[in-house]
Design an enzyme around this catalytic site. Structure first.
Site, PDB file in Angstrom:
ATOM      1  N   PHE A 375       0.798  -1.231   0.000  1.00  0.00           N
ATOM      2  CA  PHE A 375       0.000   0.000   0.000  1.00  0.00           C
ATOM      3  C   PHE A 375       0.832   1.283   0.000  1.00  0.00           C
ATOM      4  O   PHE A 375       0.425   2.294   0.577  1.00  0.00           O
ATOM      5  CB  PHE A 375      -0.958   0.011   1.200  1.00  0.00           C
ATOM      6  CG  PHE A 375      -1.624  -1.315   1.446  1.00  0.00           C
ATOM      7  CD1 PHE A 375      -2.286  -1.969   0.417  1.00  0.00           C
ATOM      8  CD2 PHE A 375      -1.566  -1.922   2.690  1.00  0.00           C
ATOM      9  CE1 PHE A 375      -2.894  -3.207   0.635  1.00  0.00           C
ATOM     10  CE2 PHE A 375      -2.164  -3.152   2.912  1.00  0.00           C
ATOM     11  CZ  PHE A 375      -2.832  -3.796   1.879  1.00  0.00           C
ATOM     12  N   CYS A 376       1.991   1.261  -0.651  1.00  0.00           N
ATOM     13  CA  CYS A 376       2.874   2.440  -0.681  1.00  0.00           C
ATOM     14  C   CYS A 376       3.163   2.950   0.733  1.00  0.00           C
ATOM     15  O   CYS A 376       3.300   4.153   0.959  1.00  0.00           O
ATOM     16  CB  CYS A 376       2.282   3.550  -1.539  1.00  0.00           C
ATOM     17  SG  CYS A 376       2.218   3.157  -3.295  1.00  0.00           S
ATOM     18  N   ALA A 377       3.252   2.010   1.664  1.00  0.00           N
ATOM     19  CA  ALA A 377       3.605   2.325   3.046  1.00  0.00           C
ATOM     20  C   ALA A 377       4.415   1.148   3.591  1.00  0.00           C
ATOM     21  O   ALA A 377       4.079   0.539   4.598  1.00  0.00           O
ATOM     22  CB  ALA A 377       2.355   2.564   3.884  1.00  0.00           C
TER      23      ALA A 377
END
Length: 453
Positions: A375-377
């Site tokens: 999740f781009c995290a």
């Protein structure tokens, strides 16, 4: 939420009409089903109201700011009125600037380019990459993931108190996590930042679509968000807040619109006088339709009433969480614990399943769209999964053994346009997949699970 409040949420606030609500998709097992779009945290479907507003304006489109014709003047008025509408939606201060950008990522990179020399930036490892990565030219202090809102404030206070040398500083923090949906103590973090002479920018990409956001009340210096998460259909974003750093920084893009005056020098060079208004960082022909779409979405959410929107979303959150809690093999990811307030974003892992396999089965067999991955995290998800990720195998073969760590997670997210049936179908599908297994065979293609044909 009480029974009466849940009933009110269902009856008073029906789902807002969104594009795609009648789209059907094929199932690998045969037939078609109405698509359940449960990936709002990535991109929310556009509100029908927003699409209608954009369609009504489209024939009158004209270049803004420098055109003498009627359509150019009309478009200029519409563009600047959109700026005022969005500023009102955010409850900006009278002297704040509001700049239209392409996205939250673009907004935070713009602010990063405007930092004064020797600025120190403080960022929690829990941030989305849009907030984590733009500060490449600054001195960055990475803060460990807190396990409570109070610990978040204490961690920031300790870091700010120990900074040396004392100079310009910026804190970057999310309003609502794009992984767990948990709300962060923004007001308290802003107070801590200001008490230590620092400024704060709020990444509201996941907060603004779900909750009212007031720059004044939260006392943040800047706020950034994306239109495509706020039910607007086009590539537009917003950076709003204090004007001083923005006025003195080199323009984010050099070109027409950003310059007030350009003259040739005798030595053959060029002298440029840049605007000090928002135009300084809006060079080129702006995305007028995108700005208008964002303003339309702001109006639509305001008129629908955030109190009822929030109440209905919390009803859906509780429905999903209760359903997942009834499946022992499912573990919901959280930083702050089960009682933490959150928006409609929930991530989880399933014992015995590769996350990509599980998400693929939800799509192919049930017509449900969710997100799987990091999740781009990446730092946050790795922390939530209990340590360094292990090497990812082929999708579902071999499947992860019960209790084994998974590299990725599954995220379900929803909002103002989500009908009850979509979350009910999702909960039922999770239960059925866990207890009965997938009904189809899947293979890996370009790193993703897809149905085998």
């Amino acid at each position: 939420m009480s029974v009466s409040t849940a009933a009110t949420a269902r009856t008073v606030c029906a789902p807002l009409p969104v594009l795609g609500r009648d789209v059907t998709v094929p199932l690998v097992t045969g037939g078609e089903v109405a698509y359940a779009a449960l990936d709002y945290a990535a991109s929310a479907p556009a509100l029908q109201r927003v699409w209608d507003d954009v369609a009504a304006y489209a024939p009158y489109y004209g270049s803004v700011h420098r055109g003498a014709g009627y359509l150019s003047q009309l478009s200029t008025d519409l563009f600047e009125n959109a700026r005022g509408t969005v500023a009102g939606f955010l409850d900006c201060r009278a002297d704040d600037q509001l700049i239209f950008t392409r996205s939250t990522t673009d907004s935070l990179n713009l602010l990063a380019a405007a930092l004064p020399a020797d600025c120190q930036v403080f960022v929690f490892e829990t941030e989305h990459h849009a907030s984590l990565l733009p500060w490449r030219d600054a001195r960055v202090t990475w803060l460990d993931a807190p396990r409570s809102p109070r610990q978040a404030v204490e961690t920031l206070e300790k870091a700010l108190a120990g900074r040396d040398p004392y100079g310009p500083a910026l804190v970057c923090v999310t309003g609502a996590s794009n992984v767990t949906g948990e709300l962060w103590p923004v007001r308290e973090l802003a107070a801590a930042a200001h008490a230590h002479g620092a400024r704060i920018v709020l990444d509201a990409a996941q907060l603004a679509p779900h909750h009212p956001v007031s720059v004044r009340d939260l006392d943040v210096d800047w706020i950034a968000f994306s239109g495509h998460k706020l039910y607007a259909p086009f590539g537009s974003g917003v950076l709003a807040g204090r004007a001083d750093w923005l006025r003195t920084a080199e323009p984010y893009l050099a070109g027409g619109g950003a310059s007030r005056k350009v003259t040739r020098r005798e030595d053959g060079g060029v002298d440029v006088e840049w605007h000090e208004s928002a135009a300084r960082h809006e060079a080129g022909s702006p995305n007028v339709i995108g700005a208008y779409a964002v303003a339309s979405a702001c109006k639509a959410l305001t008129e629908a009433g955030f109190d009822t929107l929030v109440a209905r979303e919390q009803y859906l959150v509780e429905k999903v969480r209760a359903g997942l809690a009834g499946v022992p093999q499912v573990r919901v990811l959280s930083l702050f614990g089960d009682d933490a307030p959150r928006v409609g974003v929930i991530s989880f892992v399933v014992d015995g399943w590769n996350s990509s396999h599980f998400a693929a089965a939800l799509s192919a067999e049930y017509g449900i769209g969710v997100r799987d991955g990091l999740f781009c995290a990446h730092p946050l998800v790795r922390t939530l999964l209990g340590g360094d990720p292990q090497t990812q195998g082929e999708c579902g073969a071999p499947e992860a053994a019960p209790g084994e760590k998974s590299l990725n997670a599954i995220r379900v997210s929803f909002g103002a346009g989500t009908p009850d049936e979509h979350v009910e179908r999702f909960v039922a599908a999770v239960r059925e997949l866990v207890t009965e297994g997938a009904r189809w065979t899947y293979r890996t293609e370009d790193g993703r699970c897809v149905p085998a044909v």
